[in-house]
Design an enzyme around this catalytic site. Structure first.
Site, PDB file in Angstrom:
ATOM      1  N   ASN A   1       0.859  -1.192   0.000  1.00 48.60           N
ATOM      2  CA  ASN A   1       0.000   0.000   0.000  1.00 48.60           C
ATOM      3  C   ASN A   1       0.891   1.237   0.000  1.00 48.60           C
ATOM      4  O   ASN A   1       1.491   1.564   1.027  1.00 48.60           O
ATOM      5  CB  ASN A   1      -0.901  -0.043   1.242  1.00 48.60           C
ATOM      6  CG  ASN A   1      -1.689   1.237   1.432  1.00 48.60           C
ATOM      7  OD1 ASN A   1      -1.835   2.035   0.496  1.00 48.60           O
ATOM      8  ND2 ASN A   1      -2.200   1.438   2.636  1.00 48.60           N
TER       9      ASN A   1
ATOM     10  N   LYS B   1       0.015   4.255  -0.237  1.00 48.27           N
ATOM     11  CA  LYS B   1      -0.682   5.422   0.337  1.00 48.27           C
ATOM     12  C   LYS B   1      -0.531   6.622  -0.602  1.00 48.27           C
ATOM     13  O   LYS B   1      -0.502   6.446  -1.807  1.00 48.27           O
ATOM     14  CB  LYS B   1      -0.165   5.716   1.755  1.00 48.27           C
ATOM     15  CG  LYS B   1      -0.114   4.458   2.624  1.00 48.27           C
ATOM     16  CD  LYS B   1       0.109   4.750   4.069  1.00 48.27           C
ATOM     17  CE  LYS B   1       0.310   3.433   4.820  1.00 48.27           C
ATOM     18  NZ  LYS B   1       0.227   3.560   6.255  1.00 48.27           N
TER      19      LYS B   1
ATOM     20  N   HIS C   1      -9.386   0.725   5.511  1.00 49.26           N
ATOM     21  CA  HIS C   1      -8.044   0.944   6.072  1.00 49.26           C
ATOM     22  C   HIS C   1      -8.165   1.879   7.280  1.00 49.26           C
ATOM     23  O   HIS C   1      -9.011   2.773   7.294  1.00 49.26           O
ATOM     24  CB  HIS C   1      -7.120   1.548   5.013  1.00 49.26           C
ATOM     25  CG  HIS C   1      -5.688   1.590   5.455  1.00 49.26           C
ATOM     26  ND1 HIS C   1      -5.202   2.579   6.269  1.00 49.26           N
ATOM     27  CD2 HIS C   1      -4.653   0.747   5.227  1.00 49.26           C
ATOM     28  CE1 HIS C   1      -3.917   2.347   6.514  1.00 49.26           C
ATOM     29  NE2 HIS C   1      -3.558   1.241   5.893  1.00 49.26           N
TER      30      HIS C   1
ATOM     31  N   GLU D   1      -6.557   4.356   8.206  1.00 50.08           N
ATOM     32  CA  GLU D   1      -6.465   5.801   7.907  1.00 50.08           C
ATOM     33  C   GLU D   1      -7.792   6.313   7.335  1.00 50.08           C
ATOM     34  O   GLU D   1      -8.175   7.462   7.558  1.00 50.08           O
ATOM     35  CB  GLU D   1      -5.279   6.051   6.956  1.00 50.08           C
ATOM     36  CG  GLU D   1      -3.961   5.887   7.702  1.00 50.08           C
ATOM     37  CD  GLU D   1      -2.810   5.350   6.878  1.00 50.08           C
ATOM     38  OE1 GLU D   1      -2.862   5.408   5.635  1.00 50.08           O
ATOM     39  OE2 GLU D   1      -1.848   4.843   7.491  1.00 50.08           O
TER      40      GLU D   1
ATOM     41  N   GLU E   1      -5.016  -5.389  10.903  1.00 48.12           N
ATOM     42  CA  GLU E   1      -4.048  -4.306  11.060  1.00 48.12           C
ATOM     43  C   GLU E   1      -4.319  -3.555  12.362  1.00 48.12           C
ATOM     44  O   GLU E   1      -5.169  -2.640  12.390  1.00 48.12           O
ATOM     45  CB  GLU E   1      -4.153  -3.326   9.893  1.00 48.12           C
ATOM     46  CG  GLU E   1      -3.845  -3.936   8.544  1.00 48.12           C
ATOM     47  CD  GLU E   1      -3.274  -2.898   7.588  1.00 48.12           C
ATOM     48  OE1 GLU E   1      -2.188  -3.135   7.072  1.00 48.12           O
ATOM     49  OE2 GLU E   1      -3.895  -1.836   7.404  1.00 48.12           O
TER      50      GLU E   1
ATOM     51  N   GLY F   1       2.532   2.124  10.697  1.00 39.56           N
ATOM     52  CA  GLY F   1       3.427   3.265  10.504  1.00 39.56           C
ATOM     53  C   GLY F   1       4.200   3.656  11.745  1.00 39.56           C
ATOM     54  O   GLY F   1       4.814   4.720  11.796  1.00 39.56           O
TER      55      GLY F   1
ATOM     56  N   SER G   1       3.730  -2.244  10.310  1.00 41.08           N
ATOM     57  CA  SER G   1       5.191  -2.229  10.472  1.00 41.08           C
ATOM     58  C   SER G   1       5.868  -3.531  10.062  1.00 41.08           C
ATOM     59  O   SER G   1       6.851  -3.952  10.680  1.00 41.08           O
ATOM     60  CB  SER G   1       5.566  -1.830  11.906  1.00 41.08           C
ATOM     61  OG  SER G   1       5.087  -0.513  12.184  1.00 41.08           O
TER      62      SER G   1
HETATM   63  C1  PEP Z   1      -0.644  -0.037   6.030  1.00 41.28           C
HETATM   64  O1  PEP Z   1      -0.628   1.047   5.498  1.00 41.28           O
HETATM   65  O2  PEP Z   1      -1.594  -0.793   5.817  1.00 41.28           O
HETATM   66  C2  PEP Z   1       0.464  -0.416   6.899  1.00 41.28           C
HETATM   67  C3  PEP Z   1       0.415  -1.577   7.503  1.00 41.28           C
HETATM   68  O3  PEP Z   1       1.501   0.483   7.038  1.00 41.28           O
HETATM   69  P1  PEP Z   1       2.969   0.177   7.648  1.00 41.28           P
HETATM   70  O4  PEP Z   1       3.458  -1.108   7.025  1.00 41.28           O
HETATM   71  O5  PEP Z   1       3.794   1.362   7.250  1.00 41.28           O
HETATM   72  O6  PEP Z   1       2.806   0.044   9.120  1.00 41.28           O
END
Ligand code: PEP
Length: 255
Positions: A11, A13, A96, A98, A168, A174, A214
């Site tokens: 992703n 973003k 997601h 976000e 998640e 992040g 992460s």
């Molecule tokens: C994500 O955007 O779904 C995500 C898991 O981000 P990151 O890997 O940066 O934590």
């Protein structure tokens, strides 16, 4: 016993210029085209979907979208519909964290989008996960179950077979702090049993479940070795081709 394919999605973003997007896609093709036992998806910003799809042509790696609206067309300025994405993409991410926590999408909005996506050929990647506060209050399972039931209770078993789940935890996205393999496994098993309760054990056994939060090359092996974790939804590390290919390699080895 069901054999599930591993699935790694990157992703991006709201990152990359056009040139960076095409270059990153080309580098991923170079490093990851050989891992055809793994479902591999790049999820760029909307404007780069077509150039990234072109850069992936013939590689077996597909392109996905980061969100979509629940209507097919009409006066919805700024929105993109599932029917617009379906000829271009294999998957679309829904719910997601976000979108839920920054852009205000609630469970009902996510459920409406999922239903609309399932009217097309796209596969939804449904994101679920608890905040740190919810985990510390002992409510992680209840939150994830509510998110799953809200989006999935009303769909058919046939449609369920096209849905991918990304667990998640919000506190891991992040932040550089991934869930432990034990916590990822425990929640993935809970997601699988919840889907089994909703749609039967074949659906529960068959659903692809990603962990996201992460994930990087240094923790991918351990996370991908969890029996109920079938892959990863990768944010930051997917912007580095070497890191992303290493995660795909870990999934190929562990899956
Ligand atoms: C994500 O955007 O779904 C995500 C898991 O981000 P990151 O890997 O940066 O934590």
């Amino acid at each position: 016993m069901t054999t599930r394919r591993s699935i790694i999605a990157g992703n991006w973003k709201m990152n990359t210029s056009l040139d960076e997007a095409v270059s990153l896609a080309s580098q991923v093709v170079e490093g990851a085209a050989e891992f055809d036992g793994v479902d591999r998806i790049l999820i760029p910003p909307f404007p780069w979907i077509i150039p990234v799809r072109d850069a992936l042509s013939g590689s077996g790696i597909t392109v996905g979208a980061q969100t979509c609206y629940h209507e097919d067309s009409g006066a919805f300025t700024g929105e993109v519909s599932p029917t617009m994405l379906a000829p271009l993409c294999s998957h679309v991410v829904l719910g997601h964290s976000e979108r839920r926590h920054i852009l205000g999408e609630d469970d009902a909005a996510v459920a409406a989008r999922l239903e609309a996506v399932l009217r097309t050929s796209l596969s939804p990647i449904l994101c679920v996960g608890e905040t740190l506060e919810e985990r510390e209050a002992g409510n992680a399972n209840a939150v994830v179950e509510r998110q799953l039931r809200s989006a999935l209770a009303g769909i058919t078993q046939a449609d369920m077979s096209r849905v991918v789940i990304a667990y998640e935890p919000v506190w891991a996205i992040g932040t550089g702090v991934a869930a432990s393999a034990d916590d990822a496994q425990e929640m993935a098993a809970f997601v699988r049993s919840t889907i089994g309760a909703l749609h039967g054990s074949t659906a529960g056994d068959g659903v692809q479940i990603q962990y996201g939060g992460s994930v990087k090359s240094s923790n991918a092996e351990e996370l991908m070795a969890c029996p109920d974790v079938d892959g990863a939804l990768v944010g930051g590390a997917s912007l580095d081709a070497g890191e992303f290919v290493a995660i795909i390699r870990a999934a190929a080895a562990g899956g």
